[in-house]
Design a protein around this motif. Structure first.
Motif, PDB file in Angstrom:
ATOM      1  N   SER A 277       0.830  -1.210   0.000  1.00 23.39           N
ATOM      2  CA  SER A 277       0.000   0.000   0.000  1.00 23.39           C
ATOM      3  C   SER A 277       0.862   1.255   0.000  1.00 23.39           C
ATOM      4  O   SER A 277       0.605   2.188  -0.757  1.00 23.39           O
ATOM      5  CB  SER A 277      -0.865   0.018   1.260  1.00 23.39           C
ATOM      6  OG  SER A 277      -2.161  -0.335   0.973  1.00 23.39           O
ATOM      7  N   ILE A 278       1.877   1.263   0.858  1.00 20.82           N
ATOM      8  CA  ILE A 278       2.751   2.450   0.923  1.00 20.82           C
ATOM      9  C   ILE A 278       3.537   2.576  -0.376  1.00 20.82           C
ATOM     10  O   ILE A 278       3.662   3.661  -0.941  1.00 20.82           O
ATOM     11  CB  ILE A 278       3.710   2.372   2.123  1.00 20.82           C
ATOM     12  CG1 ILE A 278       2.920   2.202   3.426  1.00 20.82           C
ATOM     13  CG2 ILE A 278       4.569   3.614   2.208  1.00 20.82           C
ATOM     14  CD1 ILE A 278       3.788   1.985   4.640  1.00 20.82           C
ATOM     15  N   ALA A 279       4.036   1.422  -0.876  1.00 20.97           N
ATOM     16  CA  ALA A 279       4.904   1.451  -2.057  1.00 20.97           C
ATOM     17  C   ALA A 279       4.159   1.996  -3.275  1.00 20.97           C
ATOM     18  O   ALA A 279       4.695   2.839  -4.001  1.00 20.97           O
ATOM     19  CB  ALA A 279       5.447   0.057  -2.344  1.00 20.97           C
ATOM     20  N   ILE A 280       2.914   1.544  -3.509  1.00 17.66           N
ATOM     21  CA  ILE A 280       2.251   1.982  -4.744  1.00 17.66           C
ATOM     22  C   ILE A 280       1.951   3.477  -4.719  1.00 17.66           C
ATOM     23  O   ILE A 280       2.068   4.140  -5.749  1.00 17.66           O
ATOM     24  CB  ILE A 280       0.974   1.167  -5.055  1.00 17.66           C
ATOM     25  CG1 ILE A 280      -0.012   1.217  -3.921  1.00 17.66           C
ATOM     26  CG2 ILE A 280       1.294  -0.252  -5.452  1.00 17.66           C
ATOM     27  CD1 ILE A 280      -1.330   0.565  -4.254  1.00 17.66           C
ATOM     28  N   TRP A 281       1.626   4.011  -3.535  1.00 20.90           N
ATOM     29  CA  TRP A 281       1.322   5.456  -3.524  1.00 20.90           C
ATOM     30  C   TRP A 281       2.590   6.280  -3.549  1.00 20.90           C
ATOM     31  O   TRP A 281       2.579   7.427  -4.010  1.00 20.90           O
ATOM     32  CB  TRP A 281       0.406   5.809  -2.357  1.00 20.90           C
ATOM     33  CG  TRP A 281      -0.969   5.312  -2.660  1.00 20.90           C
ATOM     34  CD1 TRP A 281      -1.595   4.255  -2.079  1.00 20.90           C
ATOM     35  CD2 TRP A 281      -1.855   5.796  -3.680  1.00 20.90           C
ATOM     36  NE1 TRP A 281      -2.826   4.053  -2.681  1.00 20.90           N
ATOM     37  CE2 TRP A 281      -3.002   4.983  -3.650  1.00 20.90           C
ATOM     38  CE3 TRP A 281      -1.797   6.825  -4.611  1.00 20.90           C
ATOM     39  CZ2 TRP A 281      -4.086   5.174  -4.510  1.00 20.90           C
ATOM     40  CZ3 TRP A 281      -2.859   7.016  -5.467  1.00 20.90           C
ATOM     41  CH2 TRP A 281      -3.988   6.204  -5.411  1.00 20.90           C
TER      42      TRP A 281
ATOM     43  N   PHE B 225      -3.602   5.388 -13.308  1.00 16.61           N
ATOM     44  CA  PHE B 225      -4.808   4.543 -13.314  1.00 16.61           C
ATOM     45  C   PHE B 225      -4.466   3.136 -12.818  1.00 16.61           C
ATOM     46  O   PHE B 225      -5.206   2.545 -12.025  1.00 16.61           O
ATOM     47  CB  PHE B 225      -5.352   4.502 -14.746  1.00 16.61           C
ATOM     48  CG  PHE B 225      -6.527   3.589 -14.947  1.00 16.61           C
ATOM     49  CD1 PHE B 225      -7.692   3.802 -14.241  1.00 16.61           C
ATOM     50  CD2 PHE B 225      -6.477   2.550 -15.849  1.00 16.61           C
ATOM     51  CE1 PHE B 225      -8.790   2.973 -14.435  1.00 16.61           C
ATOM     52  CE2 PHE B 225      -7.557   1.727 -16.048  1.00 16.61           C
ATOM     53  CZ  PHE B 225      -8.716   1.940 -15.337  1.00 16.61           C
ATOM     54  N   ALA B 226      -3.310   2.614 -13.268  1.00 15.31           N
ATOM     55  CA  ALA B 226      -2.872   1.285 -12.835  1.00 15.31           C
ATOM     56  C   ALA B 226      -2.679   1.273 -11.325  1.00 15.31           C
ATOM     57  O   ALA B 226      -3.122   0.340 -10.635  1.00 15.31           O
ATOM     58  CB  ALA B 226      -1.583   0.895 -13.547  1.00 15.31           C
ATOM     59  N   VAL B 227      -2.057   2.327 -10.785  1.00  9.82           N
ATOM     60  CA  VAL B 227      -1.838   2.386  -9.333  1.00  9.82           C
ATOM     61  C   VAL B 227      -3.176   2.374  -8.597  1.00  9.82           C
ATOM     62  O   VAL B 227      -3.342   1.710  -7.580  1.00  9.82           O
ATOM     63  CB  VAL B 227      -1.020   3.646  -8.961  1.00  9.82           C
ATOM     64  CG1 VAL B 227      -1.035   3.885  -7.461  1.00  9.82           C
ATOM     65  CG2 VAL B 227       0.398   3.500  -9.435  1.00  9.82           C
ATOM     66  N   PHE B 228      -4.136   3.080  -9.170  1.00 10.36           N
ATOM     67  CA  PHE B 228      -5.458   3.134  -8.545  1.00 10.36           C
ATOM     68  C   PHE B 228      -6.091   1.740  -8.505  1.00 10.36           C
ATOM     69  O   PHE B 228      -6.710   1.352  -7.517  1.00 10.36           O
ATOM     70  CB  PHE B 228      -6.328   4.098  -9.352  1.00 10.36           C
ATOM     71  CG  PHE B 228      -7.400   4.729  -8.541  1.00 10.36           C
ATOM     72  CD1 PHE B 228      -7.114   5.799  -7.727  1.00 10.36           C
ATOM     73  CD2 PHE B 228      -8.682   4.252  -8.585  1.00 10.36           C
ATOM     74  CE1 PHE B 228      -8.103   6.385  -6.969  1.00 10.36           C
ATOM     75  CE2 PHE B 228      -9.677   4.837  -7.837  1.00 10.36           C
ATOM     76  CZ  PHE B 228      -9.381   5.900  -7.028  1.00 10.36           C
TER      77      PHE B 228
ATOM     78  N   GLU C 239      -2.169   4.393   7.552  1.00  7.06           N
ATOM     79  CA  GLU C 239      -2.478   5.827   7.608  1.00  7.06           C
ATOM     80  C   GLU C 239      -1.485   6.616   6.744  1.00  7.06           C
ATOM     81  O   GLU C 239      -1.865   7.552   6.049  1.00  7.06           O
ATOM     82  CB  GLU C 239      -2.425   6.336   9.054  1.00  7.06           C
ATOM     83  CG  GLU C 239      -3.487   5.764   9.971  1.00  7.06           C
ATOM     84  CD  GLU C 239      -4.885   6.253   9.665  1.00  7.06           C
ATOM     85  OE1 GLU C 239      -5.013   7.371   9.135  1.00  7.06           O
ATOM     86  OE2 GLU C 239      -5.838   5.511   9.951  1.00  7.06           O
ATOM     87  N   VAL C 240      -0.200   6.189   6.800  1.00  8.26           N
ATOM     88  CA  VAL C 240       0.811   6.850   5.960  1.00  8.26           C
ATOM     89  C   VAL C 240       0.459   6.682   4.489  1.00  8.26           C
ATOM     90  O   VAL C 240       0.465   7.638   3.703  1.00  8.26           O
ATOM     91  CB  VAL C 240       2.211   6.274   6.264  1.00  8.26           C
ATOM     92  CG1 VAL C 240       3.223   6.736   5.237  1.00  8.26           C
ATOM     93  CG2 VAL C 240       2.655   6.670   7.654  1.00  8.26           C
ATOM     94  N   ALA C 241       0.073   5.439   4.110  1.00  9.55           N
ATOM     95  CA  ALA C 241      -0.270   5.176   2.713  1.00  9.55           C
ATOM     96  C   ALA C 241      -1.476   6.007   2.289  1.00  9.55           C
ATOM     97  O   ALA C 241      -1.484   6.598   1.205  1.00  9.55           O
ATOM     98  CB  ALA C 241      -0.557   3.697   2.522  1.00  9.55           C
ATOM     99  N   TYR C 242      -2.492   6.090   3.153  1.00  9.69           N
ATOM    100  CA  TYR C 242      -3.710   6.804   2.764  1.00  9.69           C
ATOM    101  C   TYR C 242      -3.487   8.311   2.723  1.00  9.69           C
ATOM    102  O   TYR C 242      -4.121   9.019   1.930  1.00  9.69           O
ATOM    103  CB  TYR C 242      -4.864   6.437   3.700  1.00  9.69           C
ATOM    104  CG  TYR C 242      -5.338   5.018   3.518  1.00  9.69           C
ATOM    105  CD1 TYR C 242      -4.933   4.275   2.413  1.00  9.69           C
ATOM    106  CD2 TYR C 242      -6.180   4.400   4.415  1.00  9.69           C
ATOM    107  CE1 TYR C 242      -5.343   2.981   2.225  1.00  9.69           C
ATOM    108  CE2 TYR C 242      -6.606   3.088   4.236  1.00  9.69           C
ATOM    109  CZ  TYR C 242      -6.179   2.384   3.138  1.00  9.69           C
ATOM    110  OH  TYR C 242      -6.584   1.093   2.941  1.00  9.69           O
ATOM    111  N   ALA C 243      -2.560   8.791   3.573  1.00 14.34           N
ATOM    112  CA  ALA C 243      -2.232  10.218   3.511  1.00 14.34           C
ATOM    113  C   ALA C 243      -1.595  10.539   2.165  1.00 14.34           C
ATOM    114  O   ALA C 243      -1.955  11.524   1.506  1.00 14.34           O
ATOM    115  CB  ALA C 243      -1.284  10.584   4.644  1.00 14.34           C
ATOM    116  N   LEU C 244      -0.657   9.662   1.733  1.00 17.16           N
ATOM    117  CA  LEU C 244      -0.034   9.864   0.427  1.00 17.16           C
ATOM    118  C   LEU C 244      -1.082   9.795  -0.674  1.00 17.16           C
ATOM    119  O   LEU C 244      -1.040  10.564  -1.640  1.00 17.16           O
ATOM    120  CB  LEU C 244       1.015   8.776   0.181  1.00 17.16           C
ATOM    121  CG  LEU C 244       2.443   9.095   0.575  1.00 17.16           C
ATOM    122  CD1 LEU C 244       3.308   7.882   0.314  1.00 17.16           C
ATOM    123  CD2 LEU C 244       2.955  10.259  -0.236  1.00 17.16           C
TER     124      LEU C 244
END
Lengths: 67, 218, 280
Positions: free
Chosen positions: C67-71, C88-91, C205-210
């Motif tokens: 999760s962190i890596a893709i964002w 789009f791929a990341v999404f 939370e870090v991933a979602y913030a990014l």
């Protein structure tokens, strides 16, 4: 893992991230190599950092697992 | 890649005669993602699914039979390898072949669960996948009939592939990648999920992402 | 590089806090302080952490790292002017991680969150409509080309307004407390994040913030154009406050209605894009 091993992982990944930040002045080619490095090390850095300051030196309580 | 402002720069090309397999920034990302999930499917323990006994507060954990596990793991790895093939092949026919293989292995992953209802659902997916194969290869055949070649390398940027063929290909991929159908049925809550069921999802979404790249390119 | 990622994480967490504050003020509550989400992340990172016995290891931990890596990757794609198709791929890969989060723990609540996440796959289709629309209008999918196009022809927000609406809905469907965020509805506890606690939750939370930062920045870059950094942050903040208003005024839809709404919006957009492609 022990608290020390988390610390070692955190320091190693922090050094890698620090070097990757200066990839352009150093002249690393091609340009996407530092990006791949950051994408791979940043999650490890975040989790290892959190696990390091989370890990306790003393014996903790046993979690309540039900009757 | 192909002088088209779509998918980033070209990284690597592997020629087999007139079939040219290529890696762009985009397909490499998909390839790496699929590889990571294959490794996880190889090394991960399966989840031990907990379920609530209906109408009570009791919760129980399902036991996983090692024989089923071995078969599901094999199918998940096969599915991952087929996904790798689908994301890096530079030929429409090869892409369709790998996609059909993904459909077959997906059914295998579901059918590996020892449960009457889940097996029944696997038959239903089989029917959908078979129907979708018609569209998939129909799309490739239409492209071959109009352009005389199936190599994406040759077709890139020409805009020769008719819209009908592209729509057939998309329909075929949507049928073969069965994640949406699988979710729509109740079977997902009966079959243990990670990491094998997740492989169904990974392969479905990755071939969907690849077909979008293909229809924008050709 | 890392010098950009770390501020982005903090700004993203601050945006989450502002989002909560705005919703609270609209609903007549005092609300938490705006830095609450930063404290939240730190708090979770100090909580005692272990791995549930029923979880699928190492997938349970791996999926947080992914999760962190893709964002992180998406951050570079947006700010280096990379391909919109890659974003789009990341999404879509984010959808896989949402699904994996729920499945890896063995919890039925997590599993229901995962099922809802895949069911609302319709939230990705407006994004595809955005990409197709932008390709028809600007003739390129590289973000750098799109910002150049806007320097010459003016912001896309004005002459491709329906496409902007589509991306707005995509961002809305990923906001906390929004009408489409059925995967974290309270009737399934915390949805797919139910079993990820302590350090794992802090990582998420870090991933979602990014994620919030990248999506808001992508909207500003794609529809308003390249701006100096302070104006960019201001534009992102205004966009966020508008999203908070929508979230505050709308109840969470039922899963069926959420999917139906997203599908209808996609249908309308498909007609618009075909119209653009044929007429323009």
């Amino acid at each position: 893992m022990k608290k020390e091993s988390y610390l070692i992982v955190t320091i190693i990944t922090a050094i890698i991230l620090g070097v990757a930040a200066f990839a352009v002045p150093i002249g690393v080619e091609p340009g996407w190599v530092p990006v791949i490095v950051v994408v791979l090390t940043f999650p490890v850095f975040v989790l290892a950092l959190f696990l390091w300051w989370n890990a306790s030196n003393i014996e903790g309580d046993f979690p309540f697992t039900g009757y | 890649m192909f002088n088209l402002p779509i998918e980033g720069e070209e990284l690597f090309v592997l020629e087999f005669g007139d079939i040219v397999n290529y890696f762009s920034l985009y397909t490499t990302t998909l390839f790496l993602f699929a590889t990571a999930f294959i490794i996880i499917a190889i090394i991960a323990r399966p989840e031990r699914q907990t379920d609530i006994v209906f109408g009570t507060d009791a919760v129980y954990t399902k036991e996983i039979n090692p024989d089923n596990l071995r078969f599901q793991r094999f199918m998940a790895i096969a599915c991952g390898l087929a996904t790798l093939g689908a994301v890096c092949s530079g030929d429409l026919f090869n892409f369709c072949l790998f996609t059909a293989l993904i459909g077959i292995t997906n059914i295998g992953i579901v059918a590996g669960v020892n449960n009457r209802y889940v097996l029944n659902a696997a038959y239903n997916y089989g029917i959908v996948a078979m129907v979708a194969t018609t569209f998939l290869f129909g799309g490739a055949a239409t492209a071959l009939g109009t352009c005389g070649t199936l190599s994406i390398w040759e077709l890139a940027g020409l805009g020769m592939v008719p819209l009908a063929a592209k729509m057939f290909l998309v329909l075929g991929v949507m049928g073969e990648g069965m994640a949406p159908f699988y979710i729509a049925k109740a079977e997902i809550t009966r079959a243990p999920g990670a990491p094998y069921v997740l492989m169904i999802h990974v392969s479905s979404l990755l071939i969907f992402l690849r077909i979008i790249e293909i229809i924008l390119t050709v | 590089m890392i010098t950009l990622i770390l501020p982005a994480v903090f700004i993203g967490l601050l945006f989450h806090g502002i989002h909560r504050k705005v919703i609270a003020r609209i609903q007549g509550r005092p609300g938490p302080p705006i830095w609450q989400e930063i404290l939240h992340t730190l708090k979770f990172s100090f909580k005692q952490t272990w791995i549930p016995k029923t979880a699928s290891m190492p997938m349970y931990v791996f999926i947080v790292a992914v999760s962190i890596a893709i964002w992180t990757g998406a951050f570079y794609i947006v700010f280096s002017g990379g391909s919109l198709l890659l974003l789009f791929a990341v999404f879509m890969l984010h959808k896989i991680t949402e699904h994996g989060l729920g499945l890896s723990s063995g919890s039925p609540y997590g599993k229901f969150g995962a099922i809802r996440s895949v069911m609302s796959a319709a939230s990705e289709i407006p994004l595809f409509a955005t990409i197709a629309g932008i390709y028809v209008v600007t003739g390129s999918l590289m973000i750098s080309d799109i910002t150049k196009y806007q320097e010459i022809h003016g912001p896309l927000l004005i002459h491709a307004f329906p496409i902007a609406i589509a991306l707005y809905i995509v961002i809305l469907s990923k906001m906390h407390y929004g009408p489409f965020s059925i995967i974290e509805a309270k009737e399934i506890v915390s949805g797919n994040r139910t079993e990820h606690f302590g350090v794992w939750r802090a990582g998420l939370e870090v991933a979602y913030a990014l994620k919030t930062f990248v999506l808001l920045a992508a909207f500003v870059l794609l529809f308003i154009g390249a701006l100096p950094w302070y104006l960019m942050l201001l534009a992102m903040l205004i966009l966020l406050v508008s999203l908070s208003f929508v979230c505050a005024f709308t109840p969470m839809l039922s899963p069926f209605d959420a999917v139906a709404m997203q599908t209808v919006i996609t249908g309308i957009l498909a007609v618009y894009i075909i119209f653009l492609g044929v007429m323009g």
